[in-house]
Design an enzyme around this catalytic site. Structure first.
Site, mmCIF file in Angstrom:
data_model
loop_
_atom_site.group_PDB
_atom_site.id
_atom_site.type_symbol
_atom_site.label_atom_id
_atom_site.label_comp_id
_atom_site.label_asym_id
_atom_site.label_seq_id
_atom_site.Cartn_x
_atom_site.Cartn_y
_atom_site.Cartn_z
ATOM 1 N N CYS A 1 -22.992 -67.322 -54.971
ATOM 2 C CA CYS A 1 -24.028 -66.350 -55.329
ATOM 3 C C CYS A 1 -25.112 -67.000 -56.181
ATOM 4 C CB CYS A 1 -23.394 -65.171 -56.063
ATOM 5 S SG CYS A 1 -24.571 -64.055 -56.837
ATOM 6 N N CYS B 1 -26.083 -65.072 -59.358
ATOM 7 C CA CYS B 1 -25.018 -65.206 -60.370
ATOM 8 C C CYS B 1 -25.212 -66.484 -61.183
ATOM 9 C CB CYS B 1 -23.649 -65.239 -59.707
ATOM 10 S SG CYS B 1 -23.199 -63.770 -58.772
#
Length: 313
Positions: A49, A52
């Site tokens: 991600c 993230c």
């Protein structure tokens, strides 16, 4: 939290001391238990991600800047899909904030560092606005914390046990169960140097509490055996395993060093070799230790079983 250094100089927490990874097996310990005293941010993320990875450094920096007022726990959804499912995580990053065992806030998607700092400040105010345990202790909450602390103690997880016992003691300074838990956790960690200092300010009535009474008795044994050289006693026993006086003194030295389990084994071995030695002196010290620890201590149950097997074999 209660000062457990007993006059020793303390160091500030290392950066990252308030940040950890967790999984389903440790979620209750890392998140719910800690959140009883501090807000805990749970970051559901994944290695693949991009947002993230972009947000995490700013989030970690903001948490470290809070210096312990807020903790951060990270959950890799690839490694802990059951947690992601339990919290209905649809996308990452997803943030939940817990306080006093309950989710209190959260958001989805990445945020900037100023937004993260504002989020953390909001959590700090929430914690500060909550009823302070020392002013309005919640009996049910204290009972739950004591139960969790006892669970950590039985797992030999003494650091977390002390953290929870201290939270209770801060909230209710007259709670001798919490103070006894702190004392016995220190014994489990073999940190007996501060035991007498911890017990010294207590009143005579407080010292009559079962757990505290045991600590007082143990402290007396420790002080009596202070300075005994375990190394020289072991050398004596290597030369002459029948030197019962050396084995008895070794047990006392082991108690003084905080190794109660080894002391119990030494006394049981002495009882096995000669149970009547000096009017059952080894057995009497064993019973003193068992009485000091109390029936709930794990070493009491195992030690009594070992002693019974020797006495009735």
């Amino acid at each position: 939290m209660m000062d457990l250094t007993f006059g020793q100089k303390t160091r500030p927490p290392e950066p990252g001391a308030f940040i950890r990874d967790t999984d389903a097996s440790r979620f209750e310990e890392d998140v719910l238990a800690v959140s009883m005293s501090k807000p805990v941010i749970v970051d559901f993320w994944a290695p693949w991600c991009g947002p993230c990875k972009q947000m995490m450094p700013a989030l970690e920096k903001s948490v470290n800047d809070a210096a312990g007022d807020v903790h951060l726990v990270k959950v890799n959804v690839d490694k802990s899909p059951e947690l992601a499912e339990a919290f209905r995580v649809q996308s990452v990053p997803t943030i939940y904030a817990f306080f006093q065992g309950q989710p209190v806030d959260g958001f989805m998607g990445a945020k900037s560092e100023p937004e993260l700092k504002a989020f953390i400040e909001k959590l700090k105010k929430l914690a500060g606005a909550a009823p302070k345990p020392a002013e309005n202790p919640n009996t049910a909450n204290i009972a739950k914390l004591l139960e969790q602390a006892e669970g950590f103690f039985k797992q030999d997880n003494f650091n977390d046990a002390i953290a929870l016992y201290s939270t209770v003691y801060d909230a209710a300074p007259d709670n001798m169960d919490a103070l006894a838990g702190i004392g016995w956790s220190l014994v489990g960690m073999r940190e007996l140097e501060g035991l007498s200092e911890m017990l010294q300010p207590l009143t005579e009535d407080q010292k009559k509490h079962a757990g505290i009474k045991g600590l007082v008795a143990l402290s007396s044994i420790v002080n009596d055996a202070a300075g005994t050289d375990a190394g020289s006693l072991l050398a004596k026993l290597d030369k002459n395993p029948k030197d019962h006086a050396a084995r008895y003194d070794l047990a006392r030295a082991q108690v003084a060093a905080g190794d109660v389990a080894a002391a119990i084994d030494s006394l049981i071995e002495l009882t096995r070799r000669d149970r009547e030695w000096q009017d059952q002196k080894a057995r009497k010290l064993l019973l003193e230790l068992f009485d000091a620890m109390g029936p709930k201590h794990p070493l009491t149950a195992s030690g009594r079983r070992k002693l019974s097997s020797v006495l009735f074999s």
